[in-house]
Design a protein around this motif. Structure first.
Motif, PDB file in Angstrom:
ATOM      1  N   GLY A 309       0.810  -1.210   0.000  1.00  0.00           N
ATOM      2  CA  GLY A 309       0.000   0.000   0.000  1.00  0.00           C
ATOM      3  C   GLY A 309       0.844   1.261   0.000  1.00  0.00           C
ATOM      4  N   GLN A 310       2.002   1.230   0.669  1.00  0.00           N
ATOM      5  CA  GLN A 310       2.885   2.391   0.662  1.00  0.00           C
ATOM      6  C   GLN A 310       3.486   2.644  -0.722  1.00  0.00           C
ATOM      7  OE1 GLN A 310       5.753   1.584   3.715  1.00  0.00           O
ATOM      8  NE2 GLN A 310       4.274   1.815   5.402  1.00  0.00           N
ATOM      9  N   THR A 311       3.719   1.559  -1.476  1.00  0.00           N
ATOM     10  CA  THR A 311       4.300   1.712  -2.813  1.00  0.00           C
ATOM     11  C   THR A 311       3.247   2.127  -3.835  1.00  0.00           C
ATOM     12  OG1 THR A 311       5.931  -0.003  -2.283  1.00  0.00           O
ATOM     13  CG2 THR A 311       5.641   0.555  -4.603  1.00  0.00           C
ATOM     14  N   PHE A 312       2.079   1.481  -3.795  1.00  0.00           N
ATOM     15  CA  PHE A 312       1.040   1.722  -4.791  1.00  0.00           C
ATOM     16  C   PHE A 312      -0.077   2.627  -4.285  1.00  0.00           C
ATOM     17  CE2 PHE A 312       3.027  -2.076  -6.404  1.00  0.00           C
ATOM     18  CZ  PHE A 312       2.872  -2.012  -7.771  1.00  0.00           C
ATOM     19  N   GLY A 383      -6.232   4.181 -24.105  1.00  0.00           N
ATOM     20  CA  GLY A 383      -5.049   4.611 -24.821  1.00  0.00           C
ATOM     21  C   GLY A 383      -4.536   5.979 -24.438  1.00  0.00           C
ATOM     22  N   THR A 384      -5.292   6.744 -23.666  1.00  0.00           N
ATOM     23  CA  THR A 384      -4.873   8.100 -23.313  1.00  0.00           C
ATOM     24  C   THR A 384      -3.834   8.101 -22.199  1.00  0.00           C
ATOM     25  OG1 THR A 384      -7.112   8.830 -23.874  1.00  0.00           O
ATOM     26  CG2 THR A 384      -5.710  10.392 -22.701  1.00  0.00           C
ATOM     27  N   PHE A 385      -4.002   7.229 -21.211  1.00  0.00           N
ATOM     28  CA  PHE A 385      -3.088   7.166 -20.066  1.00  0.00           C
ATOM     29  C   PHE A 385      -2.578   5.723 -19.920  1.00  0.00           C
ATOM     30  CE2 PHE A 385      -6.183  10.503 -19.220  1.00  0.00           C
ATOM     31  CZ  PHE A 385      -5.372  11.585 -18.932  1.00  0.00           C
ATOM     32  N   PRO A 386      -1.697   5.280 -20.806  1.00  0.00           N
ATOM     33  CA  PRO A 386      -1.281   3.864 -20.787  1.00  0.00           C
ATOM     34  C   PRO A 386      -0.527   3.463 -19.527  1.00  0.00           C
ATOM     35  CG  PRO A 386       0.070   5.142 -22.310  1.00  0.00           C
ATOM     36  CD  PRO A 386      -1.043   6.035 -21.882  1.00  0.00           C
ATOM     37  N   ASN A 387       0.365   4.310 -19.023  1.00  0.00           N
ATOM     38  CA  ASN A 387       1.133   3.959 -17.832  1.00  0.00           C
ATOM     39  C   ASN A 387       0.253   3.900 -16.592  1.00  0.00           C
ATOM     40  OD1 ASN A 387       4.285   4.015 -18.492  1.00  0.00           O
ATOM     41  ND2 ASN A 387       3.292   5.604 -19.713  1.00  0.00           N
ATOM     42  N   CYS A 388      -0.679   4.822 -16.468  1.00  0.00           N
ATOM     43  CA  CYS A 388      -1.623   4.782 -15.343  1.00  0.00           C
ATOM     44  C   CYS A 388      -2.489   3.539 -15.397  1.00  0.00           C
ATOM     45  CB  CYS A 388      -2.501   6.037 -15.359  1.00  0.00           C
ATOM     46  SG  CYS A 388      -1.621   7.571 -15.055  1.00  0.00           S
ATOM     47  N   GLU A 389      -2.892   3.170 -16.597  1.00  0.00           N
ATOM     48  CA  GLU A 389      -3.730   1.977 -16.742  1.00  0.00           C
ATOM     49  C   GLU A 389      -2.968   0.720 -16.346  1.00  0.00           C
ATOM     50  OE1 GLU A 389      -6.277  -0.293 -20.251  1.00  0.00           O
ATOM     51  OE2 GLU A 389      -5.680   1.808 -20.483  1.00  0.00           O
ATOM     52  N   VAL A 390      -1.697   0.632 -16.735  1.00  0.00           N
ATOM     53  CA  VAL A 390      -0.881  -0.518 -16.357  1.00  0.00           C
ATOM     54  C   VAL A 390      -0.705  -0.578 -14.843  1.00  0.00           C
ATOM     55  CG1 VAL A 390       1.442  -1.494 -16.475  1.00  0.00           C
ATOM     56  CG2 VAL A 390       0.325  -0.690 -18.551  1.00  0.00           C
ATOM     57  N   ALA A 391      -0.427   0.562 -14.211  1.00  0.00           N
ATOM     58  CA  ALA A 391      -0.234   0.593 -12.752  1.00  0.00           C
ATOM     59  C   ALA A 391      -1.493   0.157 -12.019  1.00  0.00           C
ATOM     60  CB  ALA A 391       0.183   1.996 -12.320  1.00  0.00           C
ATOM     61  N   LEU A 392      -2.657   0.609 -12.460  1.00  0.00           N
ATOM     62  CA  LEU A 392      -3.917   0.232 -11.801  1.00  0.00           C
ATOM     63  C   LEU A 392      -4.229  -1.242 -12.028  1.00  0.00           C
ATOM     64  CD1 LEU A 392      -6.103   3.372 -12.578  1.00  0.00           C
ATOM     65  CD2 LEU A 392      -5.349   2.591 -10.333  1.00  0.00           C
ATOM     66  N   ARG A 393      -3.940  -1.745 -13.216  1.00  0.00           N
ATOM     67  CA  ARG A 393      -4.163  -3.163 -13.478  1.00  0.00           C
ATOM     68  C   ARG A 393      -3.308  -4.032 -12.577  1.00  0.00           C
ATOM     69  NH1 ARG A 393      -3.220  -3.795 -19.694  1.00  0.00           N
ATOM     70  NH2 ARG A 393      -3.281  -5.994 -19.120  1.00  0.00           N
ATOM     71  N   LEU A 394      -2.077  -3.594 -12.330  1.00  0.00           N
ATOM     72  CA  LEU A 394      -1.197  -4.352 -11.440  1.00  0.00           C
ATOM     73  C   LEU A 394      -1.690  -4.301 -10.009  1.00  0.00           C
ATOM     74  CD1 LEU A 394       2.302  -3.343 -12.847  1.00  0.00           C
ATOM     75  CD2 LEU A 394       1.091  -5.497 -13.163  1.00  0.00           C
ATOM     76  N   VAL A 395      -2.210  -3.170  -9.577  1.00  0.00           N
ATOM     77  CA  VAL A 395      -2.768  -3.057  -8.229  1.00  0.00           C
ATOM     78  C   VAL A 395      -3.924  -4.035  -8.041  1.00  0.00           C
ATOM     79  CG1 VAL A 395      -4.056  -1.532  -6.699  1.00  0.00           C
ATOM     80  CG2 VAL A 395      -2.040  -0.680  -7.859  1.00  0.00           C
ATOM     81  N   LEU A 396      -4.776  -4.119  -9.058  1.00  0.00           N
ATOM     82  CA  LEU A 396      -5.935  -5.004  -8.973  1.00  0.00           C
ATOM     83  C   LEU A 396      -5.583  -6.466  -9.186  1.00  0.00           C
ATOM     84  CD1 LEU A 396      -8.434  -2.763 -10.954  1.00  0.00           C
ATOM     85  CD2 LEU A 396      -8.360  -3.120  -8.498  1.00  0.00           C
ATOM     86  N   THR A 397      -4.376  -6.749  -9.669  1.00  0.00           N
ATOM     87  CA  THR A 397      -3.956  -8.130  -9.905  1.00  0.00           C
ATOM     88  C   THR A 397      -3.504  -8.806  -8.619  1.00  0.00           C
ATOM     89  OG1 THR A 397      -3.285  -7.630 -12.167  1.00  0.00           O
ATOM     90  CG2 THR A 397      -2.345  -9.595 -11.172  1.00  0.00           C
ATOM     91  N   VAL A 398      -2.867  -8.058  -7.732  1.00  0.00           N
ATOM     92  CA  VAL A 398      -2.338  -8.648  -6.501  1.00  0.00           C
ATOM     93  C   VAL A 398      -3.495  -9.170  -5.652  1.00  0.00           C
ATOM     94  CG1 VAL A 398      -1.038  -8.186  -4.397  1.00  0.00           C
ATOM     95  CG2 VAL A 398      -0.338  -7.137  -6.542  1.00  0.00           C
ATOM     96  N   PRO A 399      -3.472 -10.459  -5.271  1.00  0.00           N
ATOM     97  CA  PRO A 399      -4.607 -11.041  -4.529  1.00  0.00           C
ATOM     98  C   PRO A 399      -4.636 -10.572  -3.084  1.00  0.00           C
ATOM     99  CG  PRO A 399      -2.851 -12.659  -4.750  1.00  0.00           C
ATOM    100  CD  PRO A 399      -2.418 -11.446  -5.537  1.00  0.00           C
ATOM    101  N   VAL A 400      -5.848 -10.390  -2.560  1.00  0.00           N
ATOM    102  CA  VAL A 400      -6.039 -10.002  -1.162  1.00  0.00           C
ATOM    103  C   VAL A 400      -6.242 -11.226  -0.295  1.00  0.00           C
ATOM    104  CG1 VAL A 400      -7.496  -8.694   0.421  1.00  0.00           C
ATOM    105  CG2 VAL A 400      -6.983  -7.776  -1.847  1.00  0.00           C
TER     106      VAL A 400
END
Length: 463
Positions: A309-312, A383-400
């Motif tokens: 959470g501190q990183t993302f 396609g407008t914010f590709p890096n933000c989209e990748v970062a959010l997808r990675l956040v949602l990928t990590v299992p809780v």
């Protein structure tokens, strides 16, 4: 459900049946299954297991072996099982806590040991049934304490009836002894305190078991739980004592804590020693011990989630993102880029991510208050914010949590019993898949399936 989902679940069922249960053996089996499915371990961005040593071990666990192969596959221990371990730490934090749950287990065992005694319990306690304690079932403690907390008087009557009707001296003595212990005000007060804490933890645990649980929501739930326990530490004893007093007066029990009996010595040189108040001893040696243990365990067992959470955190916390200064935002983007990028692979570009977030935080609608809602907003302007989209997808990928995987273990135990020991692996996988995906199974049209089966297996030929 797609064919790929079916194949993944079938291979997952095969994976949990691996004979070599060491971290290395499980990792090799996992890599073999991924290769069969055509998946690359370098594409993994999140891994979640239970808190077993062979899975979460820092050196020889599966997560350590996977991180050695792919440092970007972030490990997250199961949140629900971590909460269950928090309760286990609390239950073993002091002798009085262990005694309390020992009494609760003895009460259940007394009634469960005989159908006649269980019938007496059902007649006297018609609403909430007593539950046994278990180290693996997440709700066992709260269900057990809840039945005693709300039906203390009825349980005492049932114990007295068992003691009066039993012909077995051991059962009679045990039932009468438990009846006397249950009518003690200290036990009633302990029941109320434990139920307050267990109910709060169990509520968060149920929330984390949601199939669409997100990391930011989970962190908010855990922070809320810690805040509740901190406040309960300050004023929980007073409110619990009021509730316990009402229960005790309804049972004609004096609502007074009794001092523990002191050990007498042959040469007693402590005749003028100060004897502390019984309530003060209870608060310092019992109440504060279990509450402080809960706070300590919550902070230590969720270290990985808090670090993640501190990183993302600045990505999925829209409020902080809007108020963050540009210098702090640039520093956070650099830290996130270092966590996601390696010499061989690069997920995001630091400078591009910083520029995109500067613009995106001014465009995010107010209703997009979670990472998932923000990602859906980005999908609409794809396609407008590709890096933000990748970062959010990675956040949602990590299992809780791995609650779904734990349920698969439970299903296998129900399907493959000792009477079905000769069941083949292929048949076990098919039956487990039908049981796990029961929602899809219930929507199948059995008439069409039966007709298709009959057509393929028909022995008679019509001329």
């Amino acid at each position: 459900m797609t064919m790929l989902d079916v194949q993944i679940e079938e291979h997952f069922i095969d994976f949990i049946q691996v004979n070599d249960q060491t971290g290395k053996g499980l990792t090799e089996a996992l890599l073999a299954k991924l290769e069969t499915l055509g998946l690359d371990i370098n594409d993994c961005r999140g891994q979640g297991y239970d808190n077993g040593a062979n899975m979460k071990g820092l050196r020889q666990g599966v997560q350590a072996h996977v991180l050695h192969l792919n440092p970007r596959a972030y490990f997250m221990p199961c949140g629900c099982q971590s909460l269950n371990l928090v309760l286990g730490d609390m239950a073993k934090s002091c002798p009085k806590a262990m005694t309390f749950f020992g009494i609760a287990q003895r009460v259940y065992a007394t009634f469960a040991g005989s159908p006649n005694r269980w019938e007496i319990l059902r007649n006297r306690v018609p609403y909430l049934t007593l539950k046994p304690l278990s180290e693996t079932r997440w709700e066992c403690r709260v269900e057990s304490v809840k039945a005693i907390c709300y039906q203390t008087s009825d349980i005492v009557d049932a114990l007295l009836e068992v003691g009066a009707e039993s012909k077995d001296p051991k059962t009679k003595s045990e039932a009468n002894s438990l009846a006397n212990e249950t009518q003690d005000f200290e036990l009633i007060l302990s029941t109320v305190i434990w139920y307050d804490v267990l109910f709060a933890v169990n509520t968060v645990s149920k929330t984390l078991q949601s199939s669409d649980m997100q990391l930011d929501v989970a962190l908010a739930q855990l922070d809320g739980l810690i805040d509740f326990i901190e406040k309960y530490r300050d004023n929980g004893f007073v409110s619990a004592k009021v509730a316990a007093t009402d229960i005790a007066l309804g049972m004609d029990i004096e609502p007074v804590l009794k001092s523990a009996r002191r050990i007498k010595r042959k040469q007693d040189i402590y005749q003028n020693e100060y004897i502390p108040d019984a309530e003060q001893v209870y608060v310092t040696d019992y109440f504060l011990v279990i509450v402080d243990q809960a706070l300590t365990a919550l902070r230590t067992r969720f270290t990985e989630m808090q670090k993640f959470g501190q990183t993302f955190g600045f990505v999925f916390d829209v409020k902080k993102l809007r108020d963050m200064e540009e210098g702090e935002l640039r520093r956070r983007c650099a830290g996130l880029s270092d966590a996601l990028n390696t010499t061989e692979y690069q997920d995001v570009n630091t400078q591009d991510l910083f520029q995109e977030l500067r613009i995106l935080r001014e465009m995010i609608p107010k209703e997009a208050d979670t990472a998932l809602k923000t990602l859906r907003f980005l999908k609409r302007i794809e396609g407008t914010f590709p890096n933000c989209e990748v970062a959010l997808r990675l956040v949602l990928t990590v299992p809780v949590t791995v609650a779904s995987g734990e349920r698969s273990f439970s299903k296998l135990k129900l399907i493959k019993t000792y009477l079905r020991s000769t069941m083949s692996q292929d048949r076990l996988c098919r039956l487990a898949l039908l049981s796990i995906e029961k929602d899809v199974t219930c929507r199948l049209r059995y008439d069409d399936l039966i007709a298709e089966f009959v057509a393929k297996k028909a022995r008679k030929v019509k001329f």
